[in-house]
Design a protein around this motif. Structure first.
Motif, PDB file in Angstrom:
ATOM      1  N   ASP A   1       0.823  -1.211   0.000  1.00  0.00           N
ATOM      2  CA  ASP A   1       0.000   0.000   0.000  1.00  0.00           C
ATOM      3  C   ASP A   1       0.860   1.265   0.000  1.00  0.00           C
ATOM      4  N   SER A   2       2.158   1.111   0.138  1.00  0.00           N
ATOM      5  CA  SER A   2       3.059   2.272   0.143  1.00  0.00           C
ATOM      6  C   SER A   2       2.948   3.007  -1.185  1.00  0.00           C
ATOM      7  N   ALA A   3       2.618   4.285  -1.109  1.00  0.00           N
ATOM      8  CA  ALA A   3       2.361   5.087  -2.308  1.00  0.00           C
ATOM      9  C   ALA A   3       2.084   6.512  -1.856  1.00  0.00           C
ATOM     10  N   VAL A   4       1.838   7.367  -2.831  1.00  0.00           N
ATOM     11  CA  VAL A   4       1.332   8.709  -2.533  1.00  0.00           C
ATOM     12  C   VAL A   4      -0.153   8.718  -2.872  1.00  0.00           C
ATOM     13  N   TYR A   5      -0.953   9.132  -1.928  1.00  0.00           N
ATOM     14  CA  TYR A   5      -2.398   9.158  -2.109  1.00  0.00           C
ATOM     15  C   TYR A   5      -2.838  10.615  -2.288  1.00  0.00           C
ATOM     16  N   PHE A   6      -3.540  10.855  -3.390  1.00  0.00           N
ATOM     17  CA  PHE A   6      -4.004  12.199  -3.703  1.00  0.00           C
ATOM     18  C   PHE A   6      -5.514  12.281  -3.617  1.00  0.00           C
ATOM     19  N   CYS A   7      -5.966  13.379  -3.077  1.00  0.00           N
ATOM     20  CA  CYS A   7      -7.372  13.757  -3.116  1.00  0.00           C
ATOM     21  C   CYS A   7      -7.496  14.912  -4.106  1.00  0.00           C
ATOM     22  N   ALA A   8      -8.577  14.926  -4.854  1.00  0.00           N
ATOM     23  CA  ALA A   8      -8.823  16.016  -5.789  1.00  0.00           C
ATOM     24  C   ALA A   8     -10.308  16.344  -5.766  1.00  0.00           C
ATOM     25  N   SER A   9     -10.636  17.609  -5.936  1.00  0.00           N
ATOM     26  CA  SER A   9     -12.039  17.987  -6.011  1.00  0.00           C
ATOM     27  C   SER A   9     -12.266  18.838  -7.243  1.00  0.00           C
ATOM     28  N   GLY A  10     -13.519  18.917  -7.666  1.00  0.00           N
ATOM     29  CA  GLY A  10     -13.832  19.700  -8.850  1.00  0.00           C
ATOM     30  C   GLY A  10     -15.317  19.869  -9.022  1.00  0.00           C
ATOM     31  N   GLU A  11     -15.639  20.705 -10.028  1.00  0.00           N
ATOM     32  CA  GLU A  11     -17.039  20.862 -10.433  1.00  0.00           C
ATOM     33  C   GLU A  11     -17.151  20.211 -11.794  1.00  0.00           C
ATOM     34  N   GLN A  12     -17.632  19.015 -11.824  1.00  0.00           N
ATOM     35  CA  GLN A  12     -17.647  18.230 -13.039  1.00  0.00           C
ATOM     36  C   GLN A  12     -18.516  18.875 -14.121  1.00  0.00           C
ATOM     37  N   PRO A  13     -18.126  18.763 -15.387  1.00  0.00           N
ATOM     38  CA  PRO A  13     -16.955  18.034 -15.876  1.00  0.00           C
ATOM     39  C   PRO A  13     -15.719  18.909 -16.021  1.00  0.00           C
ATOM     40  N   GLY A  14     -15.548  19.847 -15.143  1.00  0.00           N
ATOM     41  CA  GLY A  14     -14.409  20.743 -15.201  1.00  0.00           C
ATOM     42  C   GLY A  14     -13.158  20.102 -14.665  1.00  0.00           C
ATOM     43  N   PRO A  15     -12.075  20.861 -14.590  1.00  0.00           N
ATOM     44  CA  PRO A  15     -10.795  20.312 -14.139  1.00  0.00           C
ATOM     45  C   PRO A  15     -10.805  19.981 -12.653  1.00  0.00           C
ATOM     46  N   LEU A  16      -9.867  19.127 -12.268  1.00  0.00           N
ATOM     47  CA  LEU A  16      -9.716  18.755 -10.872  1.00  0.00           C
ATOM     48  C   LEU A  16      -8.649  19.615 -10.209  1.00  0.00           C
ATOM     49  N   HIS A  17      -8.851  19.849  -8.917  1.00  0.00           N
ATOM     50  CA  HIS A  17      -7.874  20.553  -8.100  1.00  0.00           C
ATOM     51  C   HIS A  17      -7.313  19.532  -7.113  1.00  0.00           C
ATOM     52  N   PHE A  18      -5.999  19.348  -7.151  1.00  0.00           N
ATOM     53  CA  PHE A  18      -5.372  18.324  -6.341  1.00  0.00           C
ATOM     54  C   PHE A  18      -4.775  18.892  -5.062  1.00  0.00           C
ATOM     55  N   GLY A  19      -4.825  18.060  -4.014  1.00  0.00           N
ATOM     56  CA  GLY A  19      -4.039  18.345  -2.830  1.00  0.00           C
ATOM     57  C   GLY A  19      -2.593  17.941  -3.067  1.00  0.00           C
ATOM     58  N   ASN A  20      -1.750  18.158  -2.055  1.00  0.00           N
ATOM     59  CA  ASN A  20      -0.340  17.829  -2.192  1.00  0.00           C
ATOM     60  C   ASN A  20      -0.020  16.385  -1.833  1.00  0.00           C
ATOM     61  N   GLY A  21      -1.045  15.628  -1.462  1.00  0.00           N
ATOM     62  CA  GLY A  21      -0.861  14.201  -1.279  1.00  0.00           C
ATOM     63  C   GLY A  21      -0.432  13.797   0.118  1.00  0.00           C
ATOM     64  N   THR A  22      -0.680  12.521   0.413  1.00  0.00           N
ATOM     65  CA  THR A  22      -0.169  11.877   1.627  1.00  0.00           C
ATOM     66  C   THR A  22       0.782  10.777   1.186  1.00  0.00           C
ATOM     67  N   ARG A  23       2.041  10.897   1.609  1.00  0.00           N
ATOM     68  CA  ARG A  23       3.023   9.864   1.264  1.00  0.00           C
ATOM     69  C   ARG A  23       2.995   8.806   2.351  1.00  0.00           C
ATOM     70  N   LEU A  24       2.520   7.628   2.001  1.00  0.00           N
ATOM     71  CA  LEU A  24       2.366   6.530   2.956  1.00  0.00           C
ATOM     72  C   LEU A  24       3.478   5.512   2.773  1.00  0.00           C
ATOM     73  N   THR A  25       4.128   5.174   3.884  1.00  0.00           N
ATOM     74  CA  THR A  25       5.123   4.112   3.885  1.00  0.00           C
ATOM     75  C   THR A  25       4.703   3.074   4.914  1.00  0.00           C
ATOM     76  N   VAL A  26       4.528   1.848   4.461  1.00  0.00           N
ATOM     77  CA  VAL A  26       4.141   0.754   5.346  1.00  0.00           C
ATOM     78  C   VAL A  26       5.319  -0.209   5.438  1.00  0.00           C
ATOM     79  N   THR A  27       5.834  -0.384   6.646  1.00  0.00           N
ATOM     80  CA  THR A  27       7.027  -1.224   6.818  1.00  0.00           C
ATOM     81  C   THR A  27       6.663  -2.607   7.353  1.00  0.00           C
TER      82      THR A  27
END
Lengths: 112, 114
Positions: free
Chosen positions: A86-112
């Protein structure tokens, strides 16, 4: 400037632990998306919501992932139990469809 | 169903040279198309969008893209590369009308050589 806010920015956890990622979408946006980004797979759509209702979560491993929007200002993505893959960068994005998405800066998850 | 293919996961250009990043799409309905840019440790930012108006779309930072229905393409260009253009670029497609998922290409990393 309105922004999508994601917390935490970084998360290191041990395998088997629960992970919760949070997202505050831009006020007034009617869709919220969760993506996972890895070097190998690129951007993968995990789930998306319209007006807080889930429209499609077919990209998520159902047995361990869950996504919710308890209110218009908060979207959550939970992994329980977490695994090293599951280690990855997880992004959330919001928008007013069908317009462009606005992204957050992400959560970098590391599972050891 | 919709999909995006970005040809070339890595592209290198010299500073001042033409930038051309390729994107082909597949969509069963008229598409809306987007280009996003991602800098290290940041989320994606919108460069430009095509939403069925003019086929030549101008975006930020001197980038533009042309929608060619006959070729199902939406290539991104910039006449003269700048060092600050080094980043990863993503093409994305969604269906026009209604609430649809947004599908991204694999991304193209642009390197600008001084």
């Amino acid at each position: 400037d309105a922004r999508v806010t994601q917390t935490p920015r970084h998360k290191v956890t041990e395998m088997g632990q629960e992970v919760t990622m949070r997202c505050q979408p831009i006020l007034g946006h009617n869709t919220v998306f969760w993506y996972r980004q890895t070097m190998m797979q690129g951007l993968e759509l995990l789930a998306y919501f319209r007006n807080r209702a889930p429209l499609d979560d077919s990209g998520m491993p159902k047995d361990r992932f869950s996504a919710e929007m308890p209110d218009a200002t908060l979207a959550t993505l939970k992994i329980q139990p977490s695994e090293p893959r599951d280690s990855a960068v997880y992004f959330c994005a919001s928008g007013e469809q069908p317009g462009p998405l606005h992204f957050g800066n992400g959560t970098r998850l590391t599972v050891t | 169903a919709q999909s995006v293919t970005q040809l070339g996961s890595h592209v290198s250009v010299s500073e001042g040279a033409l930038v051309l990043l390729r994107c082909n799409y597949s969509s069963s309905v008229p598409p809306y198309l987007f280009w996003y840019v991602q800098y290290p440790n940041q989320g994606l930012q919108l460069l430009l969008k095509y939403t069925s108006a003019a086929t030549l779309v101008k975006g930020i930072n001197g980038f533009e893209a042309e929608f060619k229905k006959s070729e199902t393409s939406f290539h991104l260009t910039k006449p003269s590369a700048h060092m600050s253009d080094a980043a990863e670029y993503f093409c994305a497609v969604t269906a026009s009308g209604g609430y649809q998922k947004v599908t991204f290409g694999i991304g193209t990393k642009l390197q600008v050589i001084p």
